[in-house]
Design an enzyme around this catalytic site. Sequence first.
Site, PDB file in Angstrom:
ATOM      1  N   ARG A 197      12.233  -5.731   5.022  1.00  0.00           N
ATOM      2  CA  ARG A 197      11.539  -4.529   4.879  1.00  0.00           C
ATOM      3  C   ARG A 197      12.268  -3.842   6.054  1.00  0.00           C
ATOM      4  O   ARG A 197      12.971  -4.445   6.703  1.00  0.00           O
ATOM      5  CB  ARG A 197      10.035  -4.998   5.138  1.00  0.00           C
ATOM      6  CG  ARG A 197      10.205  -3.177   5.091  1.00  0.00           C
ATOM      7  CD  ARG A 197       8.979  -2.362   5.103  1.00  0.00           C
ATOM      8  NE  ARG A 197       7.785  -2.923   6.211  1.00  0.00           N
ATOM      9  CZ  ARG A 197       6.825  -3.001   6.572  1.00  0.00           C
ATOM     10  NH1 ARG A 197       6.408  -1.936   5.103  1.00  0.00           N
ATOM     11  NH2 ARG A 197       6.454  -3.308   6.929  1.00  0.00           N
ATOM     12  N   ARG A 210      -9.717   1.123   9.681  1.00  0.00           N
ATOM     13  CA  ARG A 210      -8.933  -0.589   9.447  1.00  0.00           C
ATOM     14  C   ARG A 210      -9.688  -1.298  10.231  1.00  0.00           C
ATOM     15  O   ARG A 210      -9.690  -1.917  11.001  1.00  0.00           O
ATOM     16  CB  ARG A 210      -7.399   0.089  10.571  1.00  0.00           C
ATOM     17  CG  ARG A 210      -5.576  -0.671   9.207  1.00  0.00           C
ATOM     18  CD  ARG A 210      -4.816  -0.100  10.555  1.00  0.00           C
ATOM     19  NE  ARG A 210      -3.925  -1.174  10.403  1.00  0.00           N
ATOM     20  CZ  ARG A 210      -3.218   0.020   9.426  1.00  0.00           C
ATOM     21  NH1 ARG A 210      -3.042   0.874   8.894  1.00  0.00           N
ATOM     22  NH2 ARG A 210      -1.902  -1.486   9.388  1.00  0.00           N
ATOM     23  N   LYS A 233       1.020  -0.697   0.116  1.00  0.00           N
ATOM     24  CA  LYS A 233      -0.186   0.088   0.142  1.00  0.00           C
ATOM     25  C   LYS A 233       0.967   1.084  -0.186  1.00  0.00           C
ATOM     26  O   LYS A 233       0.696   2.205  -0.651  1.00  0.00           O
ATOM     27  CB  LYS A 233      -1.473   0.207   1.502  1.00  0.00           C
ATOM     28  CG  LYS A 233      -1.958  -1.072   1.298  1.00  0.00           C
ATOM     29  CD  LYS A 233      -2.954  -1.012   2.741  1.00  0.00           C
ATOM     30  CE  LYS A 233      -1.462  -1.180   3.826  1.00  0.00           C
ATOM     31  NZ  LYS A 233      -0.897  -2.569   4.015  1.00  0.00           N
ATOM     32  N   ARG A 263      11.458  -1.865  11.096  1.00  0.00           N
ATOM     33  CA  ARG A 263      10.613  -1.348  12.159  1.00  0.00           C
ATOM     34  C   ARG A 263      10.880  -2.734  13.541  1.00  0.00           C
ATOM     35  O   ARG A 263      10.708  -3.892  12.896  1.00  0.00           O
ATOM     36  CB  ARG A 263       9.346  -1.534  11.595  1.00  0.00           C
ATOM     37  CG  ARG A 263       8.804  -0.215  10.614  1.00  0.00           C
ATOM     38  CD  ARG A 263       8.072   0.157   9.657  1.00  0.00           C
ATOM     39  NE  ARG A 263       6.872  -0.879   9.639  1.00  0.00           N
ATOM     40  CZ  ARG A 263       5.820  -0.698   9.499  1.00  0.00           C
ATOM     41  NH1 ARG A 263       5.368  -0.498   8.693  1.00  0.00           N
ATOM     42  NH2 ARG A 263       4.575  -1.400   9.763  1.00  0.00           N
ATOM     43  N   ARG A 298       0.167  -8.356  13.792  1.00  0.00           N
ATOM     44  CA  ARG A 298      -1.275  -7.890  13.394  1.00  0.00           C
ATOM     45  C   ARG A 298      -1.443  -8.195  11.536  1.00  0.00           C
ATOM     46  O   ARG A 298      -2.777  -8.316  12.055  1.00  0.00           O
ATOM     47  CB  ARG A 298       0.184  -7.494  12.026  1.00  0.00           C
ATOM     48  CG  ARG A 298       1.057  -6.771  13.221  1.00  0.00           C
ATOM     49  CD  ARG A 298       2.338  -5.414  12.382  1.00  0.00           C
ATOM     50  NE  ARG A 298       2.514  -4.896  11.033  1.00  0.00           N
ATOM     51  CZ  ARG A 298       3.416  -4.892  10.447  1.00  0.00           C
ATOM     52  NH1 ARG A 298       4.135  -5.636  10.878  1.00  0.00           N
ATOM     53  NH2 ARG A 298       3.266  -3.901   9.096  1.00  0.00           N
TER      54      ARG A 298
HETATM   55  P1  AP5 Z   1       5.035  -1.502   1.900  1.00  0.00           P
HETATM   56  O1  AP5 Z   1       4.782  -0.984   1.011  1.00  0.00           O
HETATM   57  O2  AP5 Z   1       5.852  -1.284   3.036  1.00  0.00           O
HETATM   58  O3  AP5 Z   1       3.296  -2.121   2.403  1.00  0.00           O
HETATM   59  P2  AP5 Z   1       1.983  -1.680   3.179  1.00  0.00           P
HETATM   60  O4  AP5 Z   1       0.543  -2.253   2.448  1.00  0.00           O
HETATM   61  O5  AP5 Z   1       2.236  -0.290   3.285  1.00  0.00           O
HETATM   62  O6  AP5 Z   1       2.844  -3.046   4.287  1.00  0.00           O
HETATM   63  P3  AP5 Z   1       2.560  -2.293   6.130  1.00  0.00           P
HETATM   64  O7  AP5 Z   1       3.288  -2.812   6.427  1.00  0.00           O
HETATM   65  O8  AP5 Z   1       3.309  -1.055   6.218  1.00  0.00           O
HETATM   66  O9  AP5 Z   1       1.340  -1.762   6.052  1.00  0.00           O
HETATM   67  P4  AP5 Z   1       0.865  -1.604   7.346  1.00  0.00           P
HETATM   68  O10 AP5 Z   1      -0.754  -1.446   7.743  1.00  0.00           O
HETATM   69  O11 AP5 Z   1       1.174  -3.538   8.538  1.00  0.00           O
HETATM   70  O12 AP5 Z   1       1.469  -1.139   8.068  1.00  0.00           O
HETATM   71  P5  AP5 Z   1       0.903   0.643   8.792  1.00  0.00           P
HETATM   72  O13 AP5 Z   1       2.721   1.091   8.718  1.00  0.00           O
HETATM   73  O14 AP5 Z   1       0.016   1.031   8.131  1.00  0.00           O
HETATM   74  O15 AP5 Z   1       5.369  -2.676   1.138  1.00  0.00           O
HETATM   75  C1  AP5 Z   1       6.610  -3.701   2.367  1.00  0.00           C
HETATM   76  C2  AP5 Z   1       7.747  -4.404   1.577  1.00  0.00           C
HETATM   77  O16 AP5 Z   1       7.465  -5.018   0.478  1.00  0.00           O
HETATM   78  C3  AP5 Z   1       8.749  -3.048   1.608  1.00  0.00           C
HETATM   79  O17 AP5 Z   1       9.724  -4.365   1.756  1.00  0.00           O
HETATM   80  C4  AP5 Z   1       8.376  -3.295   0.187  1.00  0.00           C
HETATM   81  O18 AP5 Z   1       9.705  -2.617  -0.566  1.00  0.00           O
HETATM   82  C5  AP5 Z   1       7.929  -4.671  -0.562  1.00  0.00           C
HETATM   83  N1  AP5 Z   1       7.254  -4.485  -1.454  1.00  0.00           N
HETATM   84  C6  AP5 Z   1       6.360  -3.242  -1.863  1.00  0.00           C
HETATM   85  N2  AP5 Z   1       5.350  -3.903  -3.112  1.00  0.00           N
HETATM   86  C7  AP5 Z   1       6.504  -5.293  -3.751  1.00  0.00           C
HETATM   87  C8  AP5 Z   1       6.126  -6.253  -4.693  1.00  0.00           C
HETATM   88  N3  AP5 Z   1       5.885  -5.580  -5.543  1.00  0.00           N
HETATM   89  N4  AP5 Z   1       6.975  -7.045  -5.115  1.00  0.00           N
HETATM   90  C9  AP5 Z   1       7.858  -7.240  -4.229  1.00  0.00           C
HETATM   91  N5  AP5 Z   1       7.736  -6.654  -3.104  1.00  0.00           N
HETATM   92  C10 AP5 Z   1       7.449  -5.316  -2.672  1.00  0.00           C
HETATM   93  O19 AP5 Z   1       0.699   0.621  10.429  1.00  0.00           O
HETATM   94  C11 AP5 Z   1       1.809   0.732  11.120  1.00  0.00           C
HETATM   95  C12 AP5 Z   1       0.858   0.474  12.733  1.00  0.00           C
HETATM   96  O20 AP5 Z   1       0.344   2.004  12.925  1.00  0.00           O
HETATM   97  C13 AP5 Z   1      -0.236  -0.463  12.592  1.00  0.00           C
HETATM   98  O21 AP5 Z   1      -0.112  -2.524  13.106  1.00  0.00           O
HETATM   99  C14 AP5 Z   1      -1.280   0.037  14.025  1.00  0.00           C
HETATM  100  O22 AP5 Z   1      -0.677  -0.217  15.485  1.00  0.00           O
HETATM  101  C15 AP5 Z   1      -0.639   1.228  13.666  1.00  0.00           C
HETATM  102  N6  AP5 Z   1      -1.680   2.105  12.713  1.00  0.00           N
HETATM  103  C16 AP5 Z   1      -1.434   2.316  11.948  1.00  0.00           C
HETATM  104  N7  AP5 Z   1      -3.069   3.598  11.149  1.00  0.00           N
HETATM  105  C17 AP5 Z   1      -3.800   2.442  11.954  1.00  0.00           C
HETATM  106  C18 AP5 Z   1      -5.029   2.961  11.699  1.00  0.00           C
HETATM  107  N8  AP5 Z   1      -6.057   2.985  11.609  1.00  0.00           N
HETATM  108  N9  AP5 Z   1      -5.839   2.954  13.204  1.00  0.00           N
HETATM  109  C19 AP5 Z   1      -5.063   2.083  14.121  1.00  0.00           C
HETATM  110  N10 AP5 Z   1      -4.032   2.008  14.598  1.00  0.00           N
HETATM  111  C20 AP5 Z   1      -3.164   2.208  13.279  1.00  0.00           C
END
Ligand code: AP5
Length: 219
Positions: A124, A85, A13, A157, A168
Amino acid sequence: MRIVLLGPPGAGKGTQARRLAESTGMNHLSTGDMLRGEVASGTELGLLAKSYMDRGDLVPDSNIISMIQIHIGDPAGVLLDGFPRTVVQAEALDEALKQAGTPIDKVVHMSVDTDELIRRLSSRALCTDCQTPYNLESSPPAVPGKCDRCGGAVVVRDDDKPEAVSNRMNVYRQLTEPVLHYYRSRGDVVEIDAIGTPDEVFAKLSQSIGAGNSGRPSN
Ligand code: AP5
């Protein structure tokens, strides 16, 4: 445009939202990036959020909704990454958009199988300053530990450690999949298979939102 990107941790994402924001000028709103910014700045919200984030749990809805609400009506358009979420957040988003007079244009569900998600998350790393994500196997920074974009420190991270990743994934299934059903019941969801290179996924995503391969809206 108002676009919601939904998908499990590691679906890509953030990677795709950054690219789409660069090519369209839309505002990329990542609640994860915002929260990591709060943690880095040592704010009250950051101190509260850190314990939830490190375990892989969700930060309480009320904190998230008040953090993001102010940005929702941005006239440049918004790409929502990591929000909503929970169903409570989805309902709050509907209400905020109703007040701003700007409905959701597309909800895109990015699906990736669990083995690939775990492979991506376990390799990552992230820039602590500008949040650029790296994959230490396939796309590491040119200088180890240093961001190609801004020179900031590139680290793994805390919530990408195995125990937190497993939590997660469970949290996603229990609390975020119902958001998918919420939007599906209204017929709002476009499905994309988010397997393939980032370029291939970007092409699918651009097509799914009617933006062409450049990411620019075609109309
Ligand atoms: P990346 O693009 O970072 O993937 P992502 O879907 O953004 O994954 P995240 O782990 O960041 O999502 P998340 O939803 O768990 O965490 P968030 O930061 O929102 O890609 C991941 C890896 O894959 C990278 O190394 C990239 O290079 C690689 N990659 C990408 N595309 C690829 C491809 N096509 N092929 C191969 N490799 C690829 O949230 C973190 C925490 O914050 C949550 O756990 C929670 O505690 C809190 N939080 C955030 N939002 C909320 C909310 N709305 N409500 C409550 N708590 C929240």
